[in-house]
Design a protein around this motif. Structure first.
Motif, short mmCIF file in Angstrom:
data_model
loop_
_atom_site.label_atom_id
_atom_site.label_comp_id
_atom_site.label_asym_id
_atom_site.label_seq_id
_atom_site.Cartn_x
_atom_site.Cartn_y
_atom_site.Cartn_z
N GLY A 35 -2.02 2.68 -9.55
CA GLY A 35 -0.79 2.78 -8.88
C GLY A 35 -0.67 3.65 -7.55
N TRP A 36 -1.17 4.90 -7.84
CA TRP A 36 -1.43 5.90 -6.92
C TRP A 36 -2.24 5.55 -5.50
N MET A 37 -3.47 4.77 -6.24
CA MET A 37 -4.16 4.13 -4.98
C MET A 37 -3.33 3.03 -4.29
N LEU A 38 -2.97 2.34 -4.64
CA LEU A 38 -2.17 1.17 -4.28
C LEU A 38 -1.09 1.41 -3.35
N ALA A 39 -0.43 2.61 -3.84
CA ALA A 39 0.89 3.17 -3.07
C ALA A 39 0.71 3.24 -1.38
N PRO A 40 1.63 3.00 -0.73
CA PRO A 40 1.59 2.94 0.55
C PRO A 40 1.61 4.36 1.18
N SER A 41 0.73 4.77 1.95
CA SER A 41 0.59 6.12 2.42
C SER A 41 1.57 6.68 3.56
N LYS A 42 2.33 5.65 4.01
CA LYS A 42 3.41 5.89 5.11
C LYS A 42 4.42 4.94 4.83
N LEU A 43 5.77 5.61 5.05
CA LEU A 43 6.92 4.93 4.79
C LEU A 43 7.70 4.93 6.21
N THR A 44 8.32 3.82 6.81
CA THR A 44 8.99 4.05 8.07
C THR A 44 10.56 3.96 7.48
#
Length: 219
Positions: A35-44
């Motif tokens: 889950g941590w690897m698939l989470a987006p690294s950036k959010l707008t």
């Protein structure tokens, strides 16, 4: 002997229980890492322009003022031809391609070719700006759903030919804006223009464009 056999059996059962517990913990660890690897690294996150009263909203929601300002900025840049519309129009379409949907790019390129073949772009200088007093209002943006909007821009379009004013028009442009989560490096807005949502409407008659003043230095 019976006591020792029971002690050995209890030990083996305890070890088995610990092994099962370790296996369960390892599974949850792998699940958490995935889950941590698939989470987006950036959010707008889109914030409204006026934060004096605070703002609480879902991170994916785009405020209508943000949609309007994006639509106006991109549309104004598309119609900024500082030297020669025959060159500038196509150059602006290419430069702003990250902020345009593919269908809108095709439409604008076809429009540039059509107007160029008709001789409407040669040596044309164009500038677009908001009609004074007609900036963003609550009715300027229609929210169709969480990913689609219609922005209505009331703008003045001035055109010049060799520094001679040839056209001034007040027009309302209905523009389609869509959520466009693509290359964040080239399009940090996460939005894109999808060209027109309808036929542009001519507003009240515009005053004549001001003629450039002549001087003894610049003739």
């Amino acid at each position: 002997m019976s006591r020792f056999r029971h002690a050995v059996k209890d030990r083996d059962q305890h070890i088995q229980t610990l092994r099962i517990a370790c296996a369960v913990l390892a599974f949850f660890l792998l699940f958490t890492c995935a889950g941590w690897m698939l989470a987006p690294s950036k959010l707008t996150v889109h914030n409204p322009p006026d934060l004096r009263t605070g703002s609480t909203r879902p991170w994916w929601e785009v405020p209508p003022p943000t949609v309007y300002s994006f639509a106006f900025y991109i549309f104004q840049q598309l119609n900024a031809w500082p030297k020669n519309g025959e060159v500038d129009y196509s150059a602006k379409i290419n430069a702003l391609s990250p902020y345009l949907t593919p269908s809108c790019q095709d439409f604008l390129k076809a429009d540039a070719k059509k107007r160029g073949d008709a001789g409407e772009l040669t040596d044309r200088v164009r500038v677009v700006y908001e009609v004074p007093g007609r900036g963003y209002q609550s009715q300027s943006v229609t929210v169709q759903d969480r990913d689609h909007w219609i922005a209505r821009l009331d703008v003045v379009a001035d055109e010049y030919f060799h520094a001679e004013p040839v056209k001034r028009a007040l027009v309302r442009y209905p523009l389609k804006v869509v959520r466009w989560e693509g290359d964040a490096e080239r399009n940090p807005f996460g939005l894109a223009l999808d060209c027109y949502a309808g036929v542009p409407q001519r507003l009240e008659a515009a005053p004549p464009a001001p003629k450039p003043e002549k001087s003894g230095v610049f003739q």
